[in-house]
Scaffold this motif. Structure first.
Motif, PDB file in Angstrom:
ATOM      1  N   UNK A 132     -89.147  53.203 -82.458  1.00 26.34           N
ATOM      2  CA  UNK A 132     -88.176  54.266 -82.773  1.00 26.34           C
ATOM      3  C   UNK A 132     -87.161  54.388 -81.632  1.00 26.34           C
ATOM      4  N   UNK A 133     -85.886  54.506 -81.995  1.00 27.95           N
ATOM      5  CA  UNK A 133     -84.831  54.667 -80.990  1.00 27.95           C
ATOM      6  C   UNK A 133     -84.852  56.091 -80.437  1.00 27.95           C
ATOM      7  N   UNK A 134     -84.301  56.235 -79.246  1.00 27.77           N
ATOM      8  CA  UNK A 134     -84.116  57.569 -78.703  1.00 27.77           C
ATOM      9  C   UNK A 134     -82.944  58.270 -79.366  1.00 27.77           C
ATOM     10  N   UNK A 135     -81.806  57.569 -79.468  1.00 28.59           N
ATOM     11  CA  UNK A 135     -80.573  58.182 -79.966  1.00 28.59           C
ATOM     12  C   UNK A 135     -79.870  57.228 -80.923  1.00 28.59           C
ATOM     13  N   UNK A 136     -79.445  57.761 -82.047  1.00 30.30           N
ATOM     14  CA  UNK A 136     -78.554  57.064 -82.976  1.00 30.30           C
ATOM     15  C   UNK A 136     -77.246  57.833 -83.002  1.00 30.30           C
ATOM     16  N   UNK A 137     -76.144  57.160 -82.698  1.00 28.98           N
ATOM     17  CA  UNK A 137     -74.824  57.776 -82.719  1.00 28.98           C
ATOM     18  C   UNK A 137     -74.077  57.260 -83.942  1.00 28.98           C
ATOM     19  N   UNK A 138     -73.498  58.182 -84.697  1.00 28.81           N
ATOM     20  CA  UNK A 138     -72.770  57.819 -85.917  1.00 28.81           C
ATOM     21  C   UNK A 138     -71.293  58.149 -85.762  1.00 28.81           C
ATOM     22  N   UNK A 139     -70.460  57.107 -85.842  1.00 30.88           N
ATOM     23  CA  UNK A 139     -69.013  57.280 -85.827  1.00 30.88           C
ATOM     24  C   UNK A 139     -68.450  57.584 -84.463  1.00 30.88           C
ATOM     25  N   UNK A 140     -67.115  57.418 -84.340  1.00 35.43           N
ATOM     26  CA  UNK A 140     -66.433  57.898 -83.163  1.00 35.43           C
ATOM     27  C   UNK A 140     -66.125  56.878 -82.091  1.00 35.43           C
ATOM     28  N   UNK A 141     -65.716  55.662 -82.490  1.00 39.94           N
ATOM     29  CA  UNK A 141     -65.226  54.717 -81.481  1.00 39.94           C
ATOM     30  C   UNK A 141     -63.742  54.466 -81.719  1.00 39.94           C
ATOM     31  N   UNK A 142     -63.071  53.973 -80.706  1.00 43.15           N
ATOM     32  CA  UNK A 142     -61.650  53.677 -80.811  1.00 43.15           C
ATOM     33  C   UNK A 142     -61.137  53.166 -79.487  1.00 43.15           C
ATOM     34  N   UNK A 143     -59.842  53.032 -79.385  1.00 40.71           N
ATOM     35  CA  UNK A 143     -59.212  52.538 -78.175  1.00 40.71           C
ATOM     36  C   UNK A 143     -58.305  53.619 -77.594  1.00 40.71           C
ATOM     37  N   UNK A 144     -58.471  53.865 -76.299  1.00 41.13           N
ATOM     38  CA  UNK A 144     -57.604  54.778 -75.560  1.00 41.13           C
ATOM     39  C   UNK A 144     -56.590  53.974 -74.766  1.00 41.13           C
ATOM     40  N   UNK A 145     -55.323  54.273 -74.954  1.00 43.16           N
ATOM     41  CA  UNK A 145     -54.276  53.718 -74.107  1.00 43.16           C
ATOM     42  C   UNK A 145     -53.906  54.797 -73.101  1.00 43.16           C
ATOM     43  N   UNK A 146     -54.276  54.582 -71.841  1.00 46.32           N
ATOM     44  CA  UNK A 146     -54.121  55.601 -70.800  1.00 46.32           C
ATOM     45  C   UNK A 146     -52.853  55.352 -70.005  1.00 46.32           C
ATOM     46  N   UNK A 147     -52.031  56.403 -69.911  1.00 48.06           N
ATOM     47  CA  UNK A 147     -50.786  56.351 -69.147  1.00 48.06           C
ATOM     48  C   UNK A 147     -50.849  57.445 -68.092  1.00 48.06           C
ATOM     49  N   UNK A 148     -50.805  57.068 -66.822  1.00 52.29           N
ATOM     50  CA  UNK A 148     -50.829  58.039 -65.735  1.00 52.29           C
ATOM     51  C   UNK A 148     -49.395  58.479 -65.448  1.00 52.29           C
ATOM     52  N   UNK A 149     -49.136  59.774 -65.692  1.00 52.07           N
ATOM     53  CA  UNK A 149     -47.776  60.310 -65.622  1.00 52.07           C
ATOM     54  C   UNK A 149     -47.644  61.243 -64.421  1.00 52.07           C
ATOM     55  N   UNK A 150     -46.402  61.517 -63.961  1.00 56.69           N
ATOM     56  CA  UNK A 150     -46.215  62.318 -62.750  1.00 56.69           C
ATOM     57  C   UNK A 150     -46.529  63.795 -62.918  1.00 56.69           C
ATOM     58  N   UNK A 151     -46.640  64.286 -64.136  1.00 48.77           N
ATOM     59  CA  UNK A 151     -46.954  65.687 -64.349  1.00 48.77           C
ATOM     60  C   UNK A 151     -47.090  66.003 -65.820  1.00 48.77           C
ATOM     61  N   UNK A 152     -47.782  67.100 -66.126  1.00 44.83           N
ATOM     62  CA  UNK A 152     -47.924  67.596 -67.494  1.00 44.83           C
ATOM     63  C   UNK A 152     -47.593  69.083 -67.503  1.00 44.83           C
ATOM     64  N   UNK A 153     -46.818  69.548 -68.489  1.00 46.56           N
ATOM     65  CA  UNK A 153     -46.168  68.741 -69.527  1.00 46.56           C
ATOM     66  C   UNK A 153     -45.099  67.827 -68.938  1.00 46.56           C
ATOM     67  N   UNK A 154     -44.851  66.742 -69.639  1.00 49.62           N
ATOM     68  CA  UNK A 154     -43.919  65.734 -69.142  1.00 49.62           C
ATOM     69  C   UNK A 154     -42.504  66.086 -69.585  1.00 49.62           C
ATOM     70  N   UNK A 155     -41.628  66.425 -68.658  1.00 51.36           N
ATOM     71  CA  UNK A 155     -40.246  66.754 -69.051  1.00 51.36           C
ATOM     72  C   UNK A 155     -39.560  65.546 -69.692  1.00 51.36           C
ATOM     73  N   UNK A 156     -38.595  65.833 -70.569  1.00 54.89           N
ATOM     74  CA  UNK A 156     -37.884  64.729 -71.213  1.00 54.89           C
ATOM     75  C   UNK A 156     -37.090  63.933 -70.184  1.00 54.89           C
ATOM     76  N   UNK A 157     -37.180  62.628 -70.330  1.00 56.79           N
ATOM     77  CA  UNK A 157     -36.431  61.684 -69.515  1.00 56.79           C
ATOM     78  C   UNK A 157     -36.417  60.375 -70.268  1.00 56.79           C
ATOM     79  N   UNK A 158     -35.340  59.638 -70.181  1.00 64.08           N
ATOM     80  CA  UNK A 158     -35.229  58.415 -70.963  1.00 64.08           C
ATOM     81  C   UNK A 158     -36.313  57.405 -70.594  1.00 64.08           C
ATOM     82  N   UNK A 159     -36.610  57.243 -69.317  1.00 67.68           N
ATOM     83  CA  UNK A 159     -37.600  56.262 -68.861  1.00 67.68           C
ATOM     84  C   UNK A 159     -38.374  56.801 -67.673  1.00 67.68           C
ATOM     85  N   UNK A 160     -39.690  56.600 -67.708  1.00 67.94           N
ATOM     86  CA  UNK A 160     -40.540  56.859 -66.555  1.00 67.94           C
ATOM     87  C   UNK A 160     -41.182  55.536 -66.139  1.00 67.94           C
ATOM     88  N   UNK A 161     -41.172  55.240 -64.874  1.00 68.94           N
ATOM     89  CA  UNK A 161     -41.923  54.105 -64.363  1.00 68.94           C
ATOM     90  C   UNK A 161     -43.296  54.608 -63.957  1.00 68.94           C
TER      91      UNK A 161
END
Length: 288
Positions: free
Chosen positions: A1-30
């Motif tokens: 018998x397993x200890x834990x069965x997890x159902x659902x909930x995988x995906x891909x996170x695309x992580x962007x490290x930004x200079x602040x939140x909320x992010x003010x509008x600007x055409x481009x951030x490096x």
């Protein structure tokens, strides 16, 4: 018998490290390098529980796409049962500020009427089942008789109907205080309207609240951070993993909360925590 069965909930996170939140509008951030990682709560709990030495199985739908391939690869060390999601693999874009706070832009890739096939999980016997709040898991509860079931409602506001099937059919319910004006009232409502024996409401740096059927509402502190905050993404999943570890070890609620808090604190100081969750040895050392 397993200890834990997890159902659902995988995906891909695309992580962007930004200079602040909320992010003010600007055409481009490096920005620093943009990173694709395994994400979503089911994957986080599965990987977290496995790192804590628990025997874990996982069943989910992912797309026949490159992101689905990344998910399968990241979970290669877990015994997985896969089905194909018609609309593709869920994705999130995470904007993470210098203080570790994040904003998530989530694309669930949902398909109306899609369900997690019963044959992916019905033959897996487990002491505990953790159900993610993806729509195709809504009907799994009828097949889980005899197992203790948990779920995580995340930032539920206490009113939206979408979450109620999960809130009222699990034995152990986690949620965040982020969108709640009166956490205690919502927690009491979950106990009154469902079958839960325990509700845990996390509050970030303020710790968590716990309500059970046999005790009044209790507040617990957060664990000290072992280093500077890097990224709060995945801290809630780490908390759940630590709490479930304590549950399956038969520990009292106070110790389950402490282990969850230690795991969550580790996650906040460890970028990409789903890929490098706290280990059982680290958890027990910090809890000693």
């Amino acid at each position: 018998m397993r200890d834990v069965l997890v159902l659902g909930g995988s995906g891909i996170d695309t992580t962007v490290y930004v200079p602040g939140l909320p992010l003010p509008y600007k055409d481009t951030y490096h920005v620093p390098p943009v990173i694709d990682r395994i994400g979503n709560t089911g994957a986080g709990v599965a990987l977290g529980c496995r790192a804590l030495g628990l025997d874990v199985a996982f069943a989910d739908l992912v797309g026949d796409d490159p992101q689905g391939g990344l998910v399968r690869h990241a979970l290669r060390g877990v015994d997985c049962f896969w089905g194909t999601a018609a609309a593709g693999t869920p994705r999130s874009v995470l904007l993470v500020g210098p203080d570790g706070r994040r904003t998530s832009l989530h694309d669930p890739k949902g398909t109306p009427g899609e369900r997690l096939p019963r044959d992916l999980y019905a033959g897996v016997r487990a002491r505990h089942v953790h159900v993610s709040i993806v729509d195709f898991c809504r009907d799994v509860f009828d097949d889980l008789d005899g197992a203790q079931v948990s779920t995580d409602l995340h930032d539920w506001n206490g009113r939206d109907d979408y979450h109620k099937d999960f809130a009222h059919r699990a034995d152990l319910v986690f949620l965040s205080a982020t969108a709640l004006d009166d956490p205690a009232a919502v927690m009491r409502g979950i106990l009154d309207d469902g079958r839960a024996h325990t509700v845990v409401c996390t509050r970030g740096a303020d710790g968590c609240l716990v309500l059970t059927r046999d005790a009044p509402l209790r507040a617990f502190p957060a664990a000290p951070l072992p280093g500077p905050v890097a990224d709060s993404n995945g801290a809630g999943d780490a908390f759940v993993s630590g709490f479930l570890y304590g549950t399956l070890k038969g520990l009292p609620v106070e110790e389950r909360v402490r282990l969850g808090a230690i795991a969550g604190a580790h996650a906040c100081t460890s970028p990409g925590t789903h890929e490098a969750p706290i280990t059982e040895a680290e958890l027990l050392t910090r809890a000693a």
